[in-house]
Design an enzyme around this catalytic site. Structure first.
Site, PDB file in Angstrom:
ATOM      1  CE  LYS A  44      -3.763  -0.181  -0.205  1.00 48.24           C
ATOM      2  NZ  LYS A  44      -4.963  -0.535  -1.008  1.00 48.24           N
TER       3      LYS A  44
HETATM    4  N1  PMP Z   1      -3.128  -6.935   1.312  1.00 47.73           N
HETATM    5  C1  PMP Z   1      -2.984  -6.067   2.328  1.00 47.73           C
HETATM    6  C2  PMP Z   1      -2.134  -6.479   3.487  1.00 47.73           C
HETATM    7  C3  PMP Z   1      -3.626  -4.814   2.292  1.00 47.73           C
HETATM    8  O1  PMP Z   1      -3.465  -3.941   3.314  1.00 47.73           O
HETATM    9  C4  PMP Z   1      -4.437  -4.487   1.188  1.00 47.73           C
HETATM   10  C5  PMP Z   1      -5.157  -3.178   1.089  1.00 47.73           C
HETATM   11  N2  PMP Z   1      -5.933  -2.819   2.154  1.00 47.73           N
HETATM   12  C6  PMP Z   1      -4.571  -5.430   0.164  1.00 47.73           C
HETATM   13  C7  PMP Z   1      -3.895  -6.636   0.251  1.00 47.73           C
HETATM   14  C8  PMP Z   1      -5.466  -5.184  -1.010  1.00 47.73           C
HETATM   15  O2  PMP Z   1      -4.890  -4.405  -2.006  1.00 47.73           O
HETATM   16  P1  PMP Z   1      -5.787  -3.490  -2.934  1.00 47.73           P
HETATM   17  O3  PMP Z   1      -6.359  -2.401  -2.075  1.00 47.73           O
HETATM   18  O4  PMP Z   1      -4.865  -2.994  -3.980  1.00 47.73           O
HETATM   19  O5  PMP Z   1      -6.894  -4.323  -3.502  1.00 47.73           O
END
Ligand code: PMP
Length: 338
Positions: A44
């Site tokens: 992120k």
């Molecule tokens: N894995 C983790 C540990 C996250 O913090 C997040 C986002 N909150 C994601 C995956 C998901 O990624 P995205 O928001 O790009 O879908």
């Protein structure tokens, strides 16, 4: 002399790792981007940087201004650190159910952390709505003083993954990649990488690994937002279609139970030394499903989104795991006796 001038310069360009067990047991090359090595500890950081660069370019945030965001934690950590290095104040609204380790990491960035009850998105007290409303209040008092980053529906998130994560995967595999799979929170990673890879090879397979309790797999498979079960993973899954997820080029989707994903991440740590969080376990389970679907000889890529130490008290706590009916490996029970 190669010197990086600030934090933002080392976001992205993460190493691509070969996952041994996943590769050997499927006959495929199962590869993963080591996003947990990012300065804020998660994928992120890319989202935070992508949103912030876009806001700066468009003049949406002024020098010394305030970043306001709603986040399960990792985006807030990225924004807090980037804010510190670029002279912004950061205010974060976050559900109180998130891991203690993430809340502490967020506080360490200097961000002003507002913990709020975990309620459904349709409730006006949802953390994203509270963040938006608070930014509006600050702007009412002092126009232009605050910027609401809006990671879920600001497609600068997806676009940054398309321009960085997706392109890196293509280049690091020399274009020899057959499929990509990951879970979705905002959907920025999956949609962005999906777009980048499909543009380079239209028959690329893009798959969603959805945690139990999320409605996205059912949406992809049947067009209906239906959620069943629950998961201890954090930051992934959704009950709605965000602007970032909308139109993502997804070919396959699975709902992945915790008793499939968590043992895989325990094994990854014990046998290969990579300590990653719950969403990475879901991604790994998805990568193995996609590898089996494609058959031996293919190359499948996913992301290891953050580090397991961010969830120590849950994912690596025998008592917690037993409570959730998730198998406890013997080595973990020995390392942390009751
Ligand atoms: N894995 C983790 C540990 C996250 O913090 C997040 C986002 N909150 C994601 C995956 C998901 O990624 P995205 O928001 O790009 O879908």
């Amino acid at each position: 002399m190669t010197v990086y001038r600030d934090l933002s310069a080392i976001v992205g360009r993460t190493p691509l790792l070969r996952l041994r067990h996943a590769s050997e047991s499927t006959g495929c090359e199962v590869l993963a981007k080591a996003e947990f090595l990012s300065p804020g500890g998660s994928i992120k950081d890319r989202t935070a940087l992508g949103l912030l660069l876009d806001a700066e370019q468009r003049g949406l945030i002024r020098t010394g201004g305030t970043i306001v965001e709603g986040t399960a934690g990792n985006t807030g950590i990225g924004l807090g650190l980037l804010g510190a290095s670029r002279g912004y104040r950061t205010i974060i609204f976050m559900p109180e159910t998130q891991s203690r380790e993430k809340i502490d990491a967020l506080r360490l960035t200097g961000a002003d952390v507002r913990l709020v009850p975990a309620v459904p998105y349709k409730d006006l007290n949802h953390y994203a709505h509270q963040a938006r409303a608070y930014a509006a209040t600050l702007n009412n008092d002092d126009a232009g003083s605050a910027w609401f980053a809006n990671q879920f529906d600001n497609t600068a998130n997806r676009d940054f993954h398309e321009a960085t994560t997706g392109v890196e995967i293509w280049e690091q595999t020399d274009g020899r990649v057959d499929g990509f799979v990951c879970s979705a929170g905002t959907g920025g990673t999956l949609a962005g990488v999906g777009r980048a890879l499909k543009a380079r090879r239209p028959d690329m397979r893009i798959a969603l690994a959805d945690p139990a309790g999320s409605a996205l797999a059912s949406y992809v498979n049947n067009g209906e937002l239906v959620a069943t079960g629950q998961s201890i993973s954090e930051g992934i899954g959704s009950s709605r279609i965000t602007a970032n997820f909308e139109g993502a080029p997804i070919d396959l989707a699975w709902s992945i139970p915790d008793d499939e994903s968590v043992p895989l991440l325990h094994r990854l740590l014990h046998e290969e030394g990579w300590c990653v969080g719950g969403s990475s376990g879901v991604n790994l389970a998805g990568a193995m499903r996609l590898a089996r679907e494609l058959g031996p000889g293919h190359t499948v890529v996913t992301v290891l989104a953050d580090a397991g130490t961010r969830y120590q008290a849950k994912l690596f706590n025998p008592a917690f795991l037993r409570e959730k009916n998730i198998p406890v490996p013997e080595w973990l029970a020995r390392a942390f006796p009751a």
